[in-house]
Design a protein around this motif. Structure first.
Motif, PDB file in Angstrom:
ATOM      1  N   ASP A 169       0.830  -1.195   0.000  1.00  0.00           N
ATOM      2  CA  ASP A 169       0.000   0.000   0.000  1.00  0.00           C
ATOM      3  C   ASP A 169       0.875   1.261   0.000  1.00  0.00           C
ATOM      4  N   LYS A 170       0.518   2.222  -0.848  1.00  0.00           N
ATOM      5  CA  LYS A 170       1.333   3.424  -1.040  1.00  0.00           C
ATOM      6  C   LYS A 170       1.370   4.332   0.191  1.00  0.00           C
ATOM      7  N   ASP A 171       0.432   4.167   1.119  1.00  0.00           N
ATOM      8  CA  ASP A 171       0.355   5.058   2.282  1.00  0.00           C
ATOM      9  C   ASP A 171       1.044   4.511   3.531  1.00  0.00           C
ATOM     10  N   ILE A 172       1.667   3.356   3.428  1.00  0.00           N
ATOM     11  CA  ILE A 172       2.267   2.730   4.607  1.00  0.00           C
ATOM     12  C   ILE A 172       3.287   3.634   5.288  1.00  0.00           C
ATOM     13  N   SER A 173       4.188   4.218   4.507  1.00  0.00           N
ATOM     14  CA  SER A 173       5.233   5.076   5.076  1.00  0.00           C
ATOM     15  C   SER A 173       4.640   6.284   5.794  1.00  0.00           C
ATOM     16  N   ASP A 174       3.648   6.890   5.175  1.00  0.00           N
ATOM     17  CA  ASP A 174       3.000   8.073   5.755  1.00  0.00           C
ATOM     18  C   ASP A 174       2.275   7.727   7.050  1.00  0.00           C
ATOM     19  N   ILE A 175       1.571   6.595   7.061  1.00  0.00           N
ATOM     20  CA  ILE A 175       0.844   6.168   8.263  1.00  0.00           C
ATOM     21  C   ILE A 175       1.836   5.882   9.391  1.00  0.00           C
ATOM     22  N   LYS A 176       2.941   5.232   9.040  1.00  0.00           N
ATOM     23  CA  LYS A 176       3.974   4.904  10.028  1.00  0.00           C
ATOM     24  C   LYS A 176       4.503   6.168  10.714  1.00  0.00           C
ATOM     25  N   LYS A 177       4.739   7.198   9.905  1.00  0.00           N
ATOM     26  CA  LYS A 177       5.237   8.473  10.458  1.00  0.00           C
ATOM     27  C   LYS A 177       4.217   9.106  11.398  1.00  0.00           C
ATOM     28  N   LYS A 178       2.953   9.081  10.980  1.00  0.00           N
ATOM     29  CA  LYS A 178       1.897   9.683  11.803  1.00  0.00           C
ATOM     30  C   LYS A 178       1.772   8.971  13.147  1.00  0.00           C
ATOM     31  N   ILE A 179       1.903   7.651  13.117  1.00  0.00           N
ATOM     32  CA  ILE A 179       1.828   6.878  14.365  1.00  0.00           C
ATOM     33  C   ILE A 179       3.025   7.198  15.246  1.00  0.00           C
ATOM     34  N   ALA A 180       4.192   7.298  14.641  1.00  0.00           N
ATOM     35  CA  ALA A 180       5.415   7.624  15.396  1.00  0.00           C
ATOM     36  C   ALA A 180       5.279   8.989  16.071  1.00  0.00           C
ATOM     37  N   VAL A 181       4.770   9.962  15.330  1.00  0.00           N
ATOM     38  CA  VAL A 181       4.563  11.304  15.895  1.00  0.00           C
ATOM     39  C   VAL A 181       3.571  11.237  17.054  1.00  0.00           C
ATOM     40  N   ALA A 182       2.486  10.488  16.872  1.00  0.00           N
ATOM     41  CA  ALA A 182       1.468  10.368  17.913  1.00  0.00           C
ATOM     42  C   ALA A 182       2.015   9.692  19.165  1.00  0.00           C
ATOM     43  N   LEU A 183       2.973   8.799  18.965  1.00  0.00           N
ATOM     44  CA  LEU A 183       3.594   8.105  20.096  1.00  0.00           C
ATOM     45  C   LEU A 183       4.736   8.907  20.714  1.00  0.00           C
ATOM     46  N   GLY A 184       5.034  10.053  20.107  1.00  0.00           N
ATOM     47  CA  GLY A 184       6.101  10.912  20.634  1.00  0.00           C
ATOM     48  C   GLY A 184       7.490  10.459  20.241  1.00  0.00           C
ATOM     49  N   GLU A 185       7.565   9.633  19.213  1.00  0.00           N
ATOM     50  CA  GLU A 185       8.876   9.161  18.765  1.00  0.00           C
ATOM     51  C   GLU A 185       9.467  10.139  17.762  1.00  0.00           C
ATOM     52  N   LYS A 186      10.803  10.123  17.661  1.00  0.00           N
ATOM     53  CA  LYS A 186      11.489  10.987  16.701  1.00  0.00           C
ATOM     54  C   LYS A 186      11.336  10.373  15.312  1.00  0.00           C
ATOM     55  N   VAL A 187      10.916  11.218  14.371  1.00  0.00           N
ATOM     56  CA  VAL A 187      10.717  10.739  13.002  1.00  0.00           C
ATOM     57  C   VAL A 187      11.886  11.180  12.142  1.00  0.00           C
ATOM     58  N   GLU A 188      12.605  10.224  11.621  1.00  0.00           N
ATOM     59  CA  GLU A 188      13.751  10.517  10.744  1.00  0.00           C
ATOM     60  C   GLU A 188      13.257  10.849   9.347  1.00  0.00           C
TER      61      GLU A 188
END
Length: 202
Positions: A169-188
């Motif tokens: 799915d083309k949106d996997i990377s974008d969703i992953k980033k959004k989840i990381a941000v929501a979890l307070g993780e640093k997004v590279e």
């Protein structure tokens, strides 16, 4: 006497024809005005003035040919302006007529979540996903709702299942980033990550 009767009858016939013509003209004018109201509403939707859009969609509903489309868009304008109760009433009206419409069902589930009835929304989404397991859009919508409702951990858990089912799915990377941000993780930065990987491999 006979001549007077014929003239009177002719006068009445002409009057009725004239009235029909005037009535038809007025009906067309009303239709044109309602179409203009609809176009104005669409313009307000385009600039995200949803309250004004709602006002003009309501006016456009006076034309029976525009009624359903204007009513549906009225529901959308209420949802986009976060008037959840009015939006829910309209989408439920449509669901009564088209109970199997997935888009309408998703809209109702989304509204439940946004108005704070998360348990109802969760139940609806799970039921919809069970009935439509091959709908990637439905599952992405559910993840987005989980994030909107500050359920990042649940979103991450569901995302793992989604990724396994729809690995391309083309949106996997974008969703992953959004989840990381929501979890307070640093997004590279993805480009930087690829560059660093390339350097390491040299």
């Amino acid at each position: 006497m006979r001549i007077l009767f014929i003239l009177t009858l002719l006068s009445i016939t002409l009057s009725c024809a004239t009235l029909d013509k005037i009535s038809g003209k007025r009906a067309q004018e009303k239709k044109n005005i309602c179409t203009e109201y609809y176009n104005i509403a669409e313009g307000y939707m385009g600039i995200k003035d949803y309250a004004k859009a709602a006002t003009y969609y309501e006016k456009a509903m006076a034309d029976k040919d525009l009624y359903l489309q204007a009513y549906y868009e009225l529901g959308r304008s209420y949802a986009l302006s976060k008037n959840w109760e009015k939006a829910l009433a309209i989408f439920n009206d449509f669901l009564e007529k088209d109970a199997d419409n997935l888009d309408l069902q998703m809209s109702v589930a989304y509204i439940y979540a946004m108005r704070g009835d998360f348990s109802q929304a969760l139940e609806q989404y799970k039921s919809l996903i069970e009935k439509n397991p091959d709908s990637a859009d439905l599952q992405k919508n559910f993840i987005a709702v989980l994030l909107s409702c500050s359920r990042a951990e649940m979103a991450e858990e569901f995302f793992e299942q989604f990724k396994a089912k729809f690995p391309d799915d083309k949106d996997i990377s974008d969703i992953k980033k959004k989840i990381a941000v929501a979890l307070g993780e640093k997004v590279e930065d993805e480009a930087k990550e690829k560059s660093d990987d390339k350097k390491e491999s040299q």
